[in-house]
Write an enzyme that holds these catalytic residues in place. Structure first.
Site, PDB file in Angstrom:
ATOM      1  N   ASP A  10       0.808  -1.215   0.000  1.00  0.00           N
ATOM      2  CA  ASP A  10       0.000   0.000   0.000  1.00  0.00           C
ATOM      3  C   ASP A  10       0.838   1.259   0.000  1.00  0.00           C
ATOM      4  OD1 ASP A  10      -2.772  -0.668   2.254  1.00  0.00           O
ATOM      5  OD2 ASP A  10      -2.425  -1.195   0.167  1.00  0.00           O
ATOM      6  N   LYS A  58      -3.545   3.352  -2.578  1.00  0.00           N
ATOM      7  CA  LYS A  58      -4.714   4.198  -2.805  1.00  0.00           C
ATOM      8  C   LYS A  58      -4.455   5.530  -2.142  1.00  0.00           C
ATOM      9  CE  LYS A  58      -7.540   0.277  -1.724  1.00  0.00           C
ATOM     10  NZ  LYS A  58      -7.397  -0.222  -0.399  1.00  0.00           N
ATOM     11  N   MET A  70      -7.954   8.990   8.952  1.00  0.00           N
ATOM     12  CA  MET A  70      -8.391   9.552   7.657  1.00  0.00           C
ATOM     13  C   MET A  70      -9.259  10.788   7.838  1.00  0.00           C
ATOM     14  SD  MET A  70      -9.314   5.955   5.813  1.00  0.00           S
ATOM     15  CE  MET A  70      -9.989   5.166   7.250  1.00  0.00           C
TER      16      MET A  70
HETATM   17  N1  SAH Z   1      -4.562   0.004   8.970  1.00  0.00           N
HETATM   18  C1  SAH Z   1      -3.995   1.273   9.282  1.00  0.00           C
HETATM   19  C2  SAH Z   1      -4.949   2.411   8.975  1.00  0.00           C
HETATM   20  C3  SAH Z   1      -5.252   2.569   7.526  1.00  0.00           C
HETATM   21  S1  SAH Z   1      -6.332   3.911   7.238  1.00  0.00           S
HETATM   22  C4  SAH Z   1      -3.547   1.300  10.737  1.00  0.00           C
HETATM   23  O1  SAH Z   1      -3.876   0.397  11.503  1.00  0.00           O
HETATM   24  O2  SAH Z   1      -2.856   2.238  11.132  1.00  0.00           O
HETATM   25  C5  SAH Z   1      -5.199   5.174   6.838  1.00  0.00           C
HETATM   26  C6  SAH Z   1      -5.128   6.200   7.930  1.00  0.00           C
HETATM   27  O3  SAH Z   1      -4.276   5.749   8.968  1.00  0.00           O
HETATM   28  C7  SAH Z   1      -4.503   7.505   7.501  1.00  0.00           C
HETATM   29  O4  SAH Z   1      -5.436   8.329   6.828  1.00  0.00           O
HETATM   30  C8  SAH Z   1      -4.110   8.077   8.827  1.00  0.00           C
HETATM   31  O5  SAH Z   1      -5.225   8.613   9.499  1.00  0.00           O
HETATM   32  C9  SAH Z   1      -3.664   6.849   9.583  1.00  0.00           C
HETATM   33  N2  SAH Z   1      -2.196   6.658   9.553  1.00  0.00           N
HETATM   34  C10 SAH Z   1      -1.548   5.581   9.150  1.00  0.00           C
HETATM   35  N3  SAH Z   1      -0.214   5.732   9.313  1.00  0.00           N
HETATM   36  C11 SAH Z   1      -0.031   6.950   9.857  1.00  0.00           C
HETATM   37  C12 SAH Z   1       1.118   7.695  10.258  1.00  0.00           C
HETATM   38  N4  SAH Z   1       2.341   7.212  10.125  1.00  0.00           N
HETATM   39  N5  SAH Z   1       0.935   8.922  10.773  1.00  0.00           N
HETATM   40  C13 SAH Z   1      -0.312   9.437  10.911  1.00  0.00           C
HETATM   41  N6  SAH Z   1      -1.418   8.776  10.528  1.00  0.00           N
HETATM   42  C14 SAH Z   1      -1.298   7.551  10.018  1.00  0.00           C
END
Ligand code: SAH
Length: 457
Positions: free
Chosen positions: A248, A270, A383
């Site tokens: 991803d 995406k 998000m």
């Molecule tokens: N499965 C992932 C989330 C995917 S949805 C998890 O468990 O973290 C994607 C969202 O995750 C982004 O829009 C943001 O809100 C958050 N996100 C993921 N990595 C991040 C990071 N390093 N810093 C800040 N937000 C993050």
């Protein structure tokens, strides 16, 4: 890459050392271990160096170095005198002749460098830093020495003896690799380490006789929020054995670099409202590769089961009868809160924590605003950057205090992490004042105040 490592076969190859003292001797010992024929040019020579020259069937030319000494087609040349000018002229003359040349401890006058060596022949590991830090190279060498058992060479030898027979039986290189990996993970390895070669050979025969076409499998792996050190051991192991990696946008480059180098890597990232590969196509890809017998690593940011569509992907695998494993990862809420110094719960400020998505599927219900307005609850919004203003307004409309603290964390846990702190009423304005890049996570609640005290990076 400033230097390119190669492994040179020097057996019976003529090599020249210019210089006859102890520096030259140290290099001669290494060349001798590699089976080279050692020639020396120097006005004087140490007795032990002379002995090595004779042992290797080389010649000692008792003269000061001159260009004519390079007329012979040596494989490589080492300038090891204690006179910098002489070493430099050896270097320059070799460069004119395209001869590989090393000047001891004089990087600008080197075409090749001698790395720190971990010798488990036929397995040889070398560590080089292009002169940036020989001490660091040596330290690393010591660490690797402790990691690689002495008997690893015996295992490499053993494998070498079986290599062509395995190749005959298992034609497909990917399948062959899996076979060897299984062998190295089996008790056979210990037998080789113990020197029980007869037993090891029998086990190998049996393994070859029992071999059948491997079945494909999918590993749904959570890669964590960005810092590669937050990977689990299991994630790393599966990443390194997968034949195909489907990843991803949220998977950081340093993490991707930890996957097996020769794995096929497919980007299905995406961006928000820009679905480059539709989810059905990703699901289909997973099934297709697994059905070809490949080990597929589906690598996702954070945790695959938290806003990661992991559920949808394995439903499809389940339907197609493809075996799979799920490896949890550190979700953004845990990673970002830890690296921002904001505990998500705290006995004085928050007894519950709630993860929410700010990006709702079209037509899905709004967030349950009423339930979100509690004093002692932390909200974590995934998000949520685009909808941030709307969300803050809604919370205030439903009775939340306008001065409730809010933190926005961008690129959490990575070297580019940024944290903006404000309140429900001013966070959107503050965010527009800063250059904020996705991905971002929002934390809402009294716990945000703790950052002032607990901020550690
Ligand atoms: N499965 C992932 C989330 C995917 S949805 C998890 O468990 O973290 C994607 C969202 O995750 C982004 O829009 C943001 O809100 C958050 N996100 C993921 N990595 C991040 C990071 N390093 N810093 C800040 N937000 C993050």
């Amino acid at each position: 890459m400033e230097i390119f490592p190669i492994s040179l076969k020097l057996q019976q190859q003529p090599c020249l050392i210019v210089g006859g003292g102890h520096i030259a001797y140290r290099k001669a010992v290494l060349l001798q271990q590699a089976g080279a024929i050692i020639h020396v040019v120097a006005p004087e020579i140490d007795a032990n160096l002379l002995e090595l020259v004779h042992k290797s069937a080389g010649q000692y030319v008792q003269q000061p170095f001159a260009a004519l000494h390079l007329d012979f087609p040596y494989r490589l040349v080492i300038a090891a005198t204690n006179v910098a000018d002489v070493n430099q002229s050896v270097f320059l003359l070799c460069e004119q002749r395209n001869l590989l040349v090393n000047s001891v401890d004089d990087i600008p006058n080197c075409r090749f460098m001698m790395p720190a060596i971990i010798d488990r022949s036929p397995l040889v590991i070398s560590v080089a830093s292009n002169g940036a830090s020989p001490v660091l190279s040596r330290q690393l060498r010591t660490q690797i020495e402790t990691l690689v058992p002495q008997q690893m060479g015996a295992l490499a030898d053993f494998s070498g003896q079986w290599r062509s027979r395995v190749k005959e039986k298992i034609i497909n290189p990917d399948q062959r690799r899996v076979f060897w990996e299984d062998i190295y993970a089996s008790p056979l390895k210990e037998q080789v380490f113990l020197g029980n070669l007869e037993t090891a050979n029998e086990m190998m025969l049996q393994a070859l006789a029992d071999w059948t076409l491997p079945k494909g499998e999918v590993y749904l792996v959570g890669a964590g929020p960005g810092d590669p050190e937050l990977l689990t051991l299991k994630a790393l192991r599966l990443m390194q054995q997968a034949d195909v990696v489907i990843y991803d946008r949220l998977v950081s480059t340093p993490i991707l670099n930890l996957c097996r180098r020769d794995a096929t890597k497919i980007y299905v990232g995406k961006a928000r409202s820009n679905h480059s590969v539709p989810q059905q196509d990703i699901n289909a890809l997973l099934v297709e590769y697994a059905q070809q017998g490949k080990r597929v690593c589906r690598l996702k940011g954070g945790d695959p089961f938290i806003f990661g569509r992991g559920g949808e992907e394995i439903q499809e695998l389940f339907a197609a009868g493809v075996p799979f494993q799920v490896v949890p990862g550190i979700t953004a809420a845990s990673g970002c809160s830890a690296y921002a110094g904001i505990p998500l719960t705290h006995r004085d400020y928050a007894q519950s924590v709630r993860f929410l998505t700010g990006h709702l599927k079209a037509g899905s219900p709004e967030l349950p605003w009423q339930e979100l307005v509690y004093e002692n609850q932390t909200l974590v919004l995934y998000m949520g950057l685009v909808g941030l203003e709307h969300i803050c307004q809604k919370l205030i409309q439903h009775g939340q205090r306008a001065d409730m603290p809010v933190a926005l964390i961008s690129k959490g846990t990575t070297p580019e992490q940024k944290v903006v702190v404000g309140t429900l009423s001013d966070i959107s304005t503050k965010v527009t004042e800063h250059q904020i890049h996705a991905p971002t996570l929002t934390i809402i609640g009294e716990v945000v105040r703790l950052r002032e005290q607990l901020k550690w990076r």
